[in-house]
Design a protein around this motif. Sequence first.
Motif, short mmCIF file in Angstrom:
data_model
loop_
_atom_site.label_atom_id
_atom_site.label_comp_id
_atom_site.label_asym_id
_atom_site.label_seq_id
_atom_site.Cartn_x
_atom_site.Cartn_y
_atom_site.Cartn_z
N VAL A 96 98.37 -31.96 56.46
CA VAL A 96 97.80 -32.71 55.41
C VAL A 96 98.82 -33.78 54.88
CG1 VAL A 96 96.71 -32.54 52.98
CG2 VAL A 96 96.50 -30.48 54.54
N VAL A 97 98.21 -34.94 54.90
CA VAL A 97 99.14 -36.28 54.57
C VAL A 97 98.53 -36.77 53.53
CG1 VAL A 97 99.84 -38.32 55.82
CG2 VAL A 97 99.51 -36.30 57.26
N LEU A 98 99.39 -37.04 52.46
CA LEU A 98 99.05 -37.80 51.48
C LEU A 98 99.57 -39.30 51.34
CD1 LEU A 98 97.69 -37.75 48.40
CD2 LEU A 98 99.89 -36.72 47.55
N ILE A 99 98.56 -40.18 51.21
CA ILE A 99 99.07 -41.61 51.08
C ILE A 99 98.74 -42.08 49.79
CG2 ILE A 99 98.44 -43.84 52.13
CD1 ILE A 99 97.90 -42.57 54.74
N GLY A 224 104.04 -46.72 39.42
CA GLY A 224 103.96 -46.34 40.87
C GLY A 224 104.14 -44.97 41.42
N ALA A 225 104.06 -43.99 40.47
CA ALA A 225 104.12 -42.52 40.99
C ALA A 225 102.67 -41.99 41.09
CB ALA A 225 104.63 -41.69 40.08
N LEU A 226 102.39 -41.18 42.11
CA LEU A 226 101.07 -40.51 42.15
C LEU A 226 100.59 -39.83 41.23
CD1 LEU A 226 101.73 -39.11 45.88
CD2 LEU A 226 99.94 -40.67 45.35
N ALA A 227 99.25 -40.46 41.04
CA ALA A 227 98.71 -39.77 39.62
C ALA A 227 98.29 -38.45 39.92
CB ALA A 227 97.31 -40.80 39.19
N GLY A 228 98.30 -37.71 38.99
CA GLY A 228 98.01 -36.19 39.19
C GLY A 228 99.00 -35.26 39.07
N PRO A 229 99.04 -34.08 39.14
CA PRO A 229 100.06 -33.09 39.21
C PRO A 229 101.09 -33.25 40.05
CG PRO A 229 98.34 -31.82 40.06
CD PRO A 229 97.71 -33.30 39.59
N ARG A 230 102.41 -33.14 39.89
CA ARG A 230 103.53 -33.03 40.72
C ARG A 230 103.11 -32.21 41.78
NH1 ARG A 230 106.94 -37.38 41.88
NH2 ARG A 230 108.90 -36.38 42.84
N VAL A 231 102.72 -30.92 41.36
CA VAL A 231 102.60 -30.12 42.40
C VAL A 231 101.61 -30.23 43.56
CG1 VAL A 231 100.43 -28.92 41.52
CG2 VAL A 231 102.00 -27.46 42.80
N HIS A 234 104.10 -31.16 46.65
CA HIS A 234 104.55 -29.78 47.05
C HIS A 234 103.45 -29.30 48.00
CE1 HIS A 234 108.17 -29.89 44.60
NE2 HIS A 234 107.29 -30.45 43.71
N MET A 235 102.20 -29.33 47.77
CA MET A 235 101.20 -28.53 48.41
C MET A 235 101.02 -29.16 50.00
SD MET A 235 98.49 -28.15 45.52
CE MET A 235 97.12 -27.64 46.33
N VAL A 236 101.02 -30.56 49.92
CA VAL A 236 100.70 -31.21 51.12
C VAL A 236 102.09 -31.11 52.26
CG1 VAL A 236 99.08 -32.60 50.20
CG2 VAL A 236 101.48 -33.50 50.58
N ASP A 237 101.87 -31.61 53.49
CA ASP A 237 102.80 -31.39 54.40
C ASP A 237 103.59 -32.95 54.37
OD1 ASP A 237 102.18 -28.80 55.81
OD2 ASP A 237 100.41 -29.83 56.22
N THR A 238 102.85 -34.07 54.17
CA THR A 238 103.51 -35.38 54.18
C THR A 238 103.18 -36.09 53.26
OG1 THR A 238 103.63 -35.17 56.93
CG2 THR A 238 103.92 -37.15 56.01
N VAL A 239 104.10 -36.71 52.47
CA VAL A 239 103.39 -37.72 51.42
C VAL A 239 104.32 -39.14 52.10
CG1 VAL A 239 104.05 -38.43 49.22
CG2 VAL A 239 103.80 -36.01 49.73
N LEU A 240 103.23 -40.06 51.96
CA LEU A 240 103.54 -41.33 52.43
C LEU A 240 103.40 -42.30 51.27
CD1 LEU A 240 101.86 -41.62 56.01
CD2 LEU A 240 104.20 -40.77 55.43
N ILE A 256 108.00 -39.99 52.12
CA ILE A 256 108.88 -39.48 51.04
C ILE A 256 109.18 -38.02 51.44
CG2 ILE A 256 109.10 -38.80 48.52
CD1 ILE A 256 109.23 -41.91 49.40
N LYS A 257 108.17 -37.42 52.10
CA LYS A 257 108.41 -35.90 52.39
C LYS A 257 107.75 -35.67 53.83
CE LYS A 257 106.33 -31.44 51.34
NZ LYS A 257 105.65 -30.73 50.47
N ASN A 258 108.20 -35.07 54.71
CA ASN A 258 107.75 -34.85 55.94
C ASN A 258 108.15 -33.51 56.79
OD1 ASN A 258 106.33 -35.02 58.44
ND2 ASN A 258 107.07 -37.17 58.92
N ARG A 259 107.30 -32.55 56.74
CA ARG A 259 107.83 -31.20 57.53
C ARG A 259 107.80 -31.18 58.71
NH1 ARG A 259 103.62 -27.79 53.41
NH2 ARG A 259 104.96 -27.62 51.51
N PHE A 260 107.42 -32.36 59.35
CA PHE A 260 107.23 -32.55 60.92
C PHE A 260 108.16 -33.61 61.56
CE2 PHE A 260 103.17 -30.69 59.46
CZ PHE A 260 103.36 -29.43 59.89
N GLY A 261 108.86 -34.41 60.53
CA GLY A 261 109.65 -35.47 61.21
C GLY A 261 110.70 -35.87 59.91
N ALA A 262 111.34 -36.98 60.26
CA ALA A 262 112.42 -37.44 59.40
C ALA A 262 111.72 -38.04 58.21
CB ALA A 262 113.10 -38.41 60.18
#
Length: 458
Positions: A96-99, A224-231, A234-240, A256-262
């Motif tokens: 699950v990728v969040l953009i 500039g932060a993602l709207a909604g809860p900070r959690v 944490h739920m998704v695998d990648t945050v772009l 910003i976060k990637n469980r499958f890469g740098a």
Amino acid sequence: MAKRTHKARNAYICNACGVRLPKWSGQCPDCGAWNLVEEAPDLPAAAGRAGYAGGVEGGSEAVLLTAVEPQERARLGSGIAELDRVLGGGLVQGSVVLIGGDPGIGKSTLLLQACAALGQGHPVLYVSGEESPQQVGLRARRLGLTGEGVHLLPETCVERVLARAAAERPRIMVVDSIQTLHTELLQSAPGSVSQVRETAAQLVRFAKQADTAIFLVGHVTKEGALAGPRVLEHMVDTVLYFEGEGAGPLRLIRSIKNRFGAVNELGVFAMTDRGLREVSNPSAIFLSRHTESVSGSLIMVTREGTRPLMVEVQALVDESPLANPRRVTLGLDQNRLAMLLAVLHRHGGVAMFDRDVFVNVVGGVRITETAADLPVLLAVLSSYRDRPLDMALAVFGEVGLSGEIRPVPNGPDRLREAAKHGIRRVIAPAANVPKSGLQALDIVRVKSLSEAIEAVLS
């Protein structure tokens, strides 16, 4: 006599202490926290605690870590090399990728281009909660996309979306956007904290169970932060995140976060009338195009993820009419600039207490690593002394509080990137320079700030 039917009621839970309340309250009566009581679905224990992390429903058994055989997850190429770079090599099935990004910066455009490329070999479901199919079709026509294999679903109820996805069984699904979805389990409006959290949880559970890769488009706040809860992150695998100004020609995507890469990997795109076009050599875009040397301008060698990058940093030092001089940065940490100016005063003998200092990173790139310390100080000193620096000079290095120049990661890669772009002279930390050096470069090894200042002004 007709039998009364009781309407299902939802529970209200305090996010601070976890106490369950029969109704909403502005202040938690148990812990006293304000504005942390939120609506949550009052589900049975089995339904509310269904796992989706790869375990077996009804319970999982503990296994030894040494007995687990690692399996390489298959990746799908999106057809966009810069997007694949940010994702870590491609799209992982079941991820699950969040953009996120500002309105109009290109989130939907990029995903529509990726869907058009992926749809040629895989079934794709595009869930549009903000636009009608006609609007999406007009954008695809304007971008010159055929859209073969891409199915459009204008829907905002997550239960109906998942029912359609279970029937279609797509390999890739795009949800544009997560803030427009709602679940029938909650009474709150779409976009609220409880709605975003619950709909995202259902989508993540479906992605893990059906092995479907899902893109979630997220709105951002004015900060500039993602709207909604900070959690949600944490739920998704990648945050772009999309970076840069929406009015400029460049679009930067950072992981910003990637469980499958740098993490901190950077993808560079240029916005054109045919959509987002990838920039394979971003250093050539960010470097200066001055016809002659100017004071306050310097090239630094930074590193974003796994790729070294040549970026121009500009500084302007001017007399301040204010009692508290201004320290303004674009693309850098403002607090770190104040600290570096104190180091320049203490160990370089140059005081800036009566000067306004402005620092800008060209191209809208945001630099977060410490290798920018020495280039920033030398650019500030160049503007203060009105001494233009050589256009073929590049600098990198971390500056400590005692004035020492500390090494940074991947020094040889930075030197090779500088040589590839025609740089002739590099000022670098002594510990980062290989013993053999590089034949194409004149490398100045420095151990202290005073040595770097002398190398520049000599």
